[in-house]
Design a protein around this motif. Sequence first.
Motif, PDB file in Angstrom:
ATOM      1  N   SER A  49     -12.315   9.570  27.871  1.00 28.32           N
ATOM      2  CA  SER A  49     -11.460  10.691  27.471  1.00 28.32           C
ATOM      3  C   SER A  49     -11.528  11.863  28.438  1.00 28.32           C
ATOM      4  N   VAL A  50     -12.470  11.820  29.398  1.00 32.45           N
ATOM      5  CA  VAL A  50     -12.584  12.895  30.388  1.00 32.45           C
ATOM      6  C   VAL A  50     -12.015  12.406  31.720  1.00 32.45           C
ATOM      7  N   PRO A  51     -11.333  13.275  32.461  1.00 34.37           N
ATOM      8  CA  PRO A  51     -10.611  12.858  33.676  1.00 34.37           C
ATOM      9  C   PRO A  51     -11.503  12.719  34.908  1.00 34.37           C
ATOM     10  N   PHE A  52     -12.452  11.765  34.858  1.00 33.07           N
ATOM     11  CA  PHE A  52     -13.357  11.575  35.982  1.00 33.07           C
ATOM     12  C   PHE A  52     -13.085  10.271  36.728  1.00 33.07           C
ATOM     13  N   GLY A  53     -11.898   9.714  36.539  1.00 34.16           N
ATOM     14  CA  GLY A  53     -11.458   8.587  37.340  1.00 34.16           C
ATOM     15  C   GLY A  53     -12.215   7.290  37.135  1.00 34.16           C
ATOM     16  N   ALA A  54     -12.270   6.485  38.218  1.00 32.47           N
ATOM     17  CA  ALA A  54     -12.869   5.149  38.145  1.00 32.47           C
ATOM     18  C   ALA A  54     -14.345   5.156  37.736  1.00 32.47           C
ATOM     19  N   ALA A  85     -15.875   7.049  35.608  1.00 31.59           N
ATOM     20  CA  ALA A  85     -15.906   7.171  34.144  1.00 31.59           C
ATOM     21  C   ALA A  85     -15.479   5.867  33.486  1.00 31.59           C
ATOM     22  N   LEU A  86     -14.522   5.154  34.099  1.00 28.46           N
ATOM     23  CA  LEU A  86     -14.071   3.865  33.562  1.00 28.46           C
ATOM     24  C   LEU A  86     -15.233   2.875  33.506  1.00 28.46           C
ATOM     25  N   PHE A  87     -15.971   2.747  34.601  1.00 27.88           N
ATOM     26  CA  PHE A  87     -17.044   1.755  34.648  1.00 27.88           C
ATOM     27  C   PHE A  87     -18.233   2.151  33.772  1.00 27.88           C
ATOM     28  N   VAL A  88     -18.500   3.451  33.665  1.00 25.57           N
ATOM     29  CA  VAL A  88     -19.534   3.916  32.730  1.00 25.57           C
ATOM     30  C   VAL A  88     -19.114   3.577  31.302  1.00 25.57           C
ATOM     31  N   SER A  89     -17.835   3.812  30.997  1.00 28.18           N
ATOM     32  CA  SER A  89     -17.313   3.515  29.660  1.00 28.18           C
ATOM     33  C   SER A  89     -17.433   2.030  29.335  1.00 28.18           C
ATOM     34  N   ILE A  90     -17.063   1.176  30.290  1.00 29.91           N
ATOM     35  CA  ILE A  90     -17.154  -0.268  30.073  1.00 29.91           C
ATOM     36  C   ILE A  90     -18.592  -0.668  29.748  1.00 29.91           C
ATOM     37  N   ALA A  91     -19.554  -0.136  30.509  1.00 26.52           N
ATOM     38  CA  ALA A  91     -20.962  -0.470  30.274  1.00 26.52           C
ATOM     39  C   ALA A  91     -21.402  -0.036  28.884  1.00 26.52           C
ATOM     40  N   LEU A  92     -21.041   1.179  28.482  1.00 24.66           N
ATOM     41  CA  LEU A  92     -21.453   1.707  27.177  1.00 24.66           C
ATOM     42  C   LEU A  92     -20.827   0.919  26.031  1.00 24.66           C
ATOM     43  N   ILE A  93     -19.541   0.611  26.142  1.00 21.76           N
ATOM     44  CA  ILE A  93     -18.846  -0.086  25.054  1.00 21.76           C
ATOM     45  C   ILE A  93     -19.293  -1.551  24.976  1.00 21.76           C
ATOM     46  N   VAL A  94     -19.571  -2.170  26.117  1.00 27.04           N
ATOM     47  CA  VAL A  94     -20.092  -3.541  26.111  1.00 27.04           C
ATOM     48  C   VAL A  94     -21.428  -3.585  25.376  1.00 27.04           C
ATOM     49  N   ILE A  95     -22.321  -2.659  25.706  1.00 25.24           N
ATOM     50  CA  ILE A  95     -23.625  -2.608  25.033  1.00 25.24           C
ATOM     51  C   ILE A  95     -23.439  -2.328  23.547  1.00 25.24           C
TER      52      ILE A  95
END
Length: 499
Positions: A107-112, A114-124
């Motif tokens: 939800s924060v505009p930090f680009g790619a 933030a995308l990969f951090v999000s993927i890691a968090l949601i996968v876990i």
Amino acid sequence: MLENKKNVDTAFLGQPRGLSTLFFTEMWERFSYYGMRAILLFYMYYAVSKGGLGFDQGTAASIMSIYGSLVYMSSVVGGWLSDRVWGSRRTVFIGGVFIMFGHIALSVPFGAPALFVSIALIVIGTGLLKPNVSEMVGGLYSSTDKRRDAGFSMFVFGINLGAAVAPWAVPFAANGFGFHAFGNEMNFHVGFSLAAIGMFLGLIQYYFGGKKYLSKESLYPQDPIEKENMRPIIIWTTVGVVALLVIIALLGVTGNLNVSNIIWIITIIAIALPIFYFVMMLSSKKVTKIEHSRVWAYVPLFIAAAIFWAIEESGSVVLALFAANRTVLHIGGWHFAAANFQTLNPLFIMILTPFFVWLWSNWRNQPSAPGKFSVGLMFAGASYLFMALPGIINGTAGRVSPWWLIGSWFIVEIAEMLISPIGLSVTTKLAPKAFQSQMMSMWFLADAAGQAVNAQIVKFYSANTEVSYFLIIGLVSVAFGILLLFLVKPIHRLMDGVD
């Protein structure tokens, strides 16, 4: 258990009050997950000027597929942590927190990054939450409680309700809530924020409802691990992590560290894991001769399930691209977004489930599990063959009726009714006693393997390859379904008394 009280708990539509807590927890979790997935593909490949990240379309599709694969692989770890370390209630809450922060990262505009951090968090987080909520639903009932099946049916309805609403609500938010507040570009971050809010609401009601209505047994692991048994687990986990880091370091040193190669590594792991599990079970001295035969019977069913999930899970990838690039996004005067098509999966499940429940309850000489898998694979393949028709008839340059997508989704959901619930059931029946939990993990790994293969082949999808893409994959599925039909009797013999 809650139902052992003097007065049976019927506070939630005749079911235990705890079902309400778990119903809404999973509903909000699915709302957040499917809402995020409804717009994530578009966020990745839309140009930066339109609010996206500007990824290559093939790369974006590949990331979507490997993302789904990782989610199902992580479920194996989540189930183990619940059973051996934290207990289901704590594991689910920790998972929900990870998921919420994953959506916040998007939800924060930090680009790619933030995308990969999000993927890691949601996968876990999803790996921790998803397999354990269902386990707690079962814990609300005794083995003799006749309300159990109805309770699980209500729980599944909650899952699909959240998944059906999200593809409308989240894209609506990303589009400025109908007021075109963001000009010509989409504000995907607002949509992801709504997904985060959904998970937050689920966590709040889970925390307070769990204290009141969930059994105390859910606070403790069912099979707590002994301290002396932790050492080899820690050692092997460390070895695995170090080996992975070494591979990544070598890729970096040789100039080959990129998204495509990381996806290849995950694909190999997703395929290697079930092979490892099969070898472990088939070579174990704890597995009896009859159980050994049943594990072999499960091998072709596992392959069939992986092929099915590769097609079914393409709804948020290949069919989403078809919706955006090749579909007329209105029926008469009713206009909608490409992301809205993601609602078709849960919608058709809710529509078809009552019919199939009635069918399996009343069909006396119904096919065995391998027979249902065979027909299911043929339907899955037919859904892709159906998608080849608009390109064959009209070419692939223009846009076609949305009814093609609606029809394809309907066909593949018939396949899901023949494979998904049947697969869950037969997995429990064929599981060796010494590997019951691991065998249930295999069902999740079938989905993971299917999506991992998808991550490699979706790169070849484009308008130029559309017809051949749908035809080849559809024919492979139909052909394997026909092959499985000829193998029904041999597989049934290997099942040794299991229907």
